[in-house]
Design an enzyme around this catalytic site. Structure first.
Site, PDB file in Angstrom:
ATOM      1  N   SER A   1       0.862  -1.194   0.000  1.00 13.24           N
ATOM      2  CA  SER A   1       0.000   0.000   0.000  1.00 13.24           C
ATOM      3  C   SER A   1       0.887   1.229   0.000  1.00 13.24           C
ATOM      4  O   SER A   1       2.028   1.184   0.485  1.00 13.24           O
ATOM      5  CB  SER A   1      -0.866   0.007   1.263  1.00 13.24           C
ATOM      6  OG  SER A   1      -1.494   1.268   1.434  1.00 13.24           O
TER       7      SER A   1
ATOM      8  N   TYR B   1      -1.331  -0.089  10.513  1.00  7.43           N
ATOM      9  CA  TYR B   1      -1.609  -0.527   9.139  1.00  7.43           C
ATOM     10  C   TYR B   1      -0.436  -0.151   8.224  1.00  7.43           C
ATOM     11  O   TYR B   1       0.103  -1.001   7.505  1.00  7.43           O
ATOM     12  CB  TYR B   1      -2.919   0.086   8.621  1.00  7.43           C
ATOM     13  CG  TYR B   1      -3.180  -0.300   7.178  1.00  7.43           C
ATOM     14  CD1 TYR B   1      -3.446  -1.623   6.848  1.00  7.43           C
ATOM     15  CD2 TYR B   1      -3.115   0.639   6.146  1.00  7.43           C
ATOM     16  CE1 TYR B   1      -3.649  -2.000   5.516  1.00  7.43           C
ATOM     17  CE2 TYR B   1      -3.322   0.278   4.830  1.00  7.43           C
ATOM     18  CZ  TYR B   1      -3.585  -1.047   4.515  1.00  7.43           C
ATOM     19  OH  TYR B   1      -3.772  -1.424   3.214  1.00  7.43           O
TER      20      TYR B   1
HETATM   21  P1  NDP Z   1     -11.337  -6.411   0.688  1.00  6.69           P
HETATM   22  O1  NDP Z   1     -11.669  -6.200   2.136  1.00  6.69           O
HETATM   23  O2  NDP Z   1     -12.353  -6.119  -0.338  1.00  6.69           O
HETATM   24  O3  NDP Z   1     -10.809  -7.898   0.479  1.00  6.69           O
HETATM   25  C1  NDP Z   1      -9.940  -8.489   1.410  1.00  6.69           C
HETATM   26  C2  NDP Z   1      -9.831  -9.961   1.120  1.00  6.69           C
HETATM   27  O4  NDP Z   1      -8.942 -10.544   2.089  1.00  6.69           O
HETATM   28  C3  NDP Z   1     -11.160 -10.689   1.247  1.00  6.69           C
HETATM   29  O5  NDP Z   1     -11.249 -11.622   0.191  1.00  6.69           O
HETATM   30  C4  NDP Z   1     -11.064 -11.404   2.578  1.00  6.69           C
HETATM   31  O6  NDP Z   1     -11.787 -12.627   2.488  1.00  6.69           O
HETATM   32  C5  NDP Z   1      -9.566 -11.680   2.661  1.00  6.69           C
HETATM   33  N1  NDP Z   1      -9.090 -11.863   4.027  1.00  6.69           N
HETATM   34  C6  NDP Z   1      -9.138 -10.997   5.057  1.00  6.69           C
HETATM   35  N2  NDP Z   1      -8.621 -11.562   6.161  1.00  6.69           N
HETATM   36  C7  NDP Z   1      -8.248 -12.824   5.809  1.00  6.69           C
HETATM   37  C8  NDP Z   1      -7.670 -13.912   6.495  1.00  6.69           C
HETATM   38  N3  NDP Z   1      -7.384 -13.847   7.809  1.00  6.69           N
HETATM   39  N4  NDP Z   1      -7.423 -15.052   5.827  1.00  6.69           N
HETATM   40  C9  NDP Z   1      -7.726 -15.165   4.518  1.00  6.69           C
HETATM   41  N5  NDP Z   1      -8.277 -14.173   3.796  1.00  6.69           N
HETATM   42  C10 NDP Z   1      -8.538 -13.020   4.453  1.00  6.69           C
HETATM   43  O7  NDP Z   1     -10.007  -5.530   0.473  1.00  6.69           O
HETATM   44  P2  NDP Z   1      -9.268  -5.021  -0.854  1.00  6.69           P
HETATM   45  O8  NDP Z   1      -9.516  -5.920  -1.983  1.00  6.69           O
HETATM   46  O9  NDP Z   1      -9.524  -3.575  -1.004  1.00  6.69           O
HETATM   47  O10 NDP Z   1      -7.755  -5.148  -0.360  1.00  6.69           O
HETATM   48  C11 NDP Z   1      -6.929  -6.215  -0.716  1.00  6.69           C
HETATM   49  C12 NDP Z   1      -5.517  -5.888  -0.272  1.00  6.69           C
HETATM   50  O11 NDP Z   1      -5.130  -4.633  -0.810  1.00  6.69           O
HETATM   51  C13 NDP Z   1      -5.306  -5.762   1.225  1.00  6.69           C
HETATM   52  O12 NDP Z   1      -4.056  -6.315   1.553  1.00  6.69           O
HETATM   53  C14 NDP Z   1      -5.304  -4.248   1.463  1.00  6.69           C
HETATM   54  O13 NDP Z   1      -4.574  -3.898   2.592  1.00  6.69           O
HETATM   55  C15 NDP Z   1      -4.652  -3.775   0.197  1.00  6.69           C
HETATM   56  N6  NDP Z   1      -4.952  -2.412  -0.220  1.00  6.69           N
HETATM   57  C16 NDP Z   1      -6.247  -1.962  -0.334  1.00  6.69           C
HETATM   58  C17 NDP Z   1      -6.479  -0.664  -0.745  1.00  6.69           C
HETATM   59  C18 NDP Z   1      -7.853  -0.087  -0.844  1.00  6.69           C
HETATM   60  O14 NDP Z   1      -7.979   1.153  -0.771  1.00  6.69           O
HETATM   61  N7  NDP Z   1      -8.892  -0.879  -1.028  1.00  6.69           N
HETATM   62  C19 NDP Z   1      -5.378   0.208  -1.156  1.00  6.69           C
HETATM   63  C20 NDP Z   1      -4.076  -0.375  -0.981  1.00  6.69           C
HETATM   64  C21 NDP Z   1      -3.880  -1.634  -0.559  1.00  6.69           C
HETATM   65  P3  NDP Z   1     -12.559 -13.363   3.676  1.00  6.69           P
HETATM   66  O15 NDP Z   1     -13.174 -12.292   4.525  1.00  6.69           O
HETATM   67  O16 NDP Z   1     -13.555 -14.219   2.935  1.00  6.69           O
HETATM   68  O17 NDP Z   1     -11.497 -14.164   4.369  1.00  6.69           O
HETATM   69  C1  8X3 Z   2      -5.070   1.480   1.583  1.00  8.78           C
HETATM   70  C2  8X3 Z   2      -4.735   2.814   1.050  1.00  8.78           C
HETATM   71  O1  8X3 Z   2      -4.580   5.264   1.603  1.00  8.78           O
HETATM   72  O2  8X3 Z   2      -6.351   3.986   2.652  1.00  8.78           O
HETATM   73  O3  8X3 Z   2      -3.947   0.716   1.736  1.00  8.78           O
HETATM   74  O4  8X3 Z   2      -4.089   3.682   3.369  1.00  8.78           O
HETATM   75  S1  8X3 Z   2      -4.940   3.991   2.239  1.00  8.78           S
END
Ligand code: NDP
Ligand code: 8X3
Length: 250
Positions: free
Chosen positions: A134, A147
């Protein structure tokens, strides 16, 4: 290619799984919610293998990898995408359980998966690990405390993997997205307060999970002789914070 995606049940992981299957790749889609994965399998067909995995349960991971069925058990790509942010409180009032869960998922889960998959990739002298970091791993912001620190770990771990993998054909990328709407990220961060989550994305054009799915697909299909070490992406509307000063008389 065979691509294992953690966090495949929603957001970036789901968008990537859909794109990979459309291109004819096999996907091992891992997450905790079997109902979501099963629904995806019904749409995506035989190229999508749903696998229940809680990355916090690090002890279970080697067996899950070892038990993958024929046709899906030679992993060409690992996308360490499962992750979460919990809360935006400043450190002095943050919830310790939230902090611990972010470390367990974003750090310990990611290194456990990597540890389970990497030796076989090195033995085959082929493979690709994409870690979803991120911008929070590089740019500090109010309430980003643990985070952002977990994502800084992911960035440095990715770079250190590259150092260890010298002389092999195994590739590693840290993808560092900024603000992305349309996933469950902010709903999770605000502990299910969907109204508060929606407000994060009001008033500007942001990126979507589909944009990130496209970028991940592009990385996976990039030429095998190129290693993209880090890729930071933001919506045009987002930029770096200026350095803040708390003045005594204002
Ligand atoms: P979502 O919350 O939409 O998806 C997260 C996914 O991770 C879900 O499929 C969830 O599935 C899974 N997950 C969470 N905890 C666990 C666990 N303990 N074991 C297995 N699976 C798990 O998030 P995003 O798609 O937005 O984010 C994906 C990644 O990108 C993350 O690492 C996030 O930090 C990162 N990110 C997101 C940003 C954003 O603004 N959206 C920006 C930058 C980075 P389930 O609950 O079914 O287990
Ligand atoms: C998620 C992006 O800007 O919300 O990783 O931290 S931000």
């Amino acid at each position: 290619m065979n691509v294992l995606i953690t966090g495949a049940s929603a957001g970036f992981g789901k968008a990537l799984a859909e794109r990979l299957v459309a291109e004819g790749h096999r996907v091992i889609g891992c997450a905790r919610r079997l109902d979501k994965l099963t629904a995806m399998a019904e749409t995506l067909g035989d190229l999508f293998l749903p696998v229940v995995m809680d990355v916090n349960d690090t002890v279970s991971i080697p067996k899950i990898i070892a038990d993958l069925p024929d046709g899906f058990n030679q992993l060409d790509v690992l996308v360490n995408n499962a992750g979460l942010a919990l809360g935006t409180a400043p450190a002095q009032s943050a919830n310790l359980d939230d902090w611990m869960r972010m470390v367990d998922t974003n750090v310990k889960g990611l290194i456990a998966l990597t540890h389970a998959v990497l030796p076989t990739m090195v033995a085959r002298d082929s493979g690709y690990i994409i870690n979803v970091g991120s911008i929070a791993g590089s740019w500090p912001y109010l309430g980003g405390n643990v985070y952002g620190a977990t994502k800084a770990f992911v960035k440095q771990f990715s770079l250190n993997l590259r150092a260890d993998l010298i002389g092999t054909q195994v590739r590693v990328t840290n993808l560092e997205p900024g603000n992305v709407a349309g996933t469950e990220f902010s709903n999770v961060r605000y502990h299910g307060d969907d109204e508060k989550a929606a407000k994060v994305y009001n008033g500007f054009t942001t990126m979507t999970g589909e944009d990130i799915g496209d970028i991940l697909l592009w990385l996976i299909e990039s030429p095998a002789h190129i290693n993209i070490n880090r890729l930071e992406v933001m919506p045009v509307a987002q930029t770096f914070n200026g350095l803040t000063i708390a003045k005594q008389n204002s």
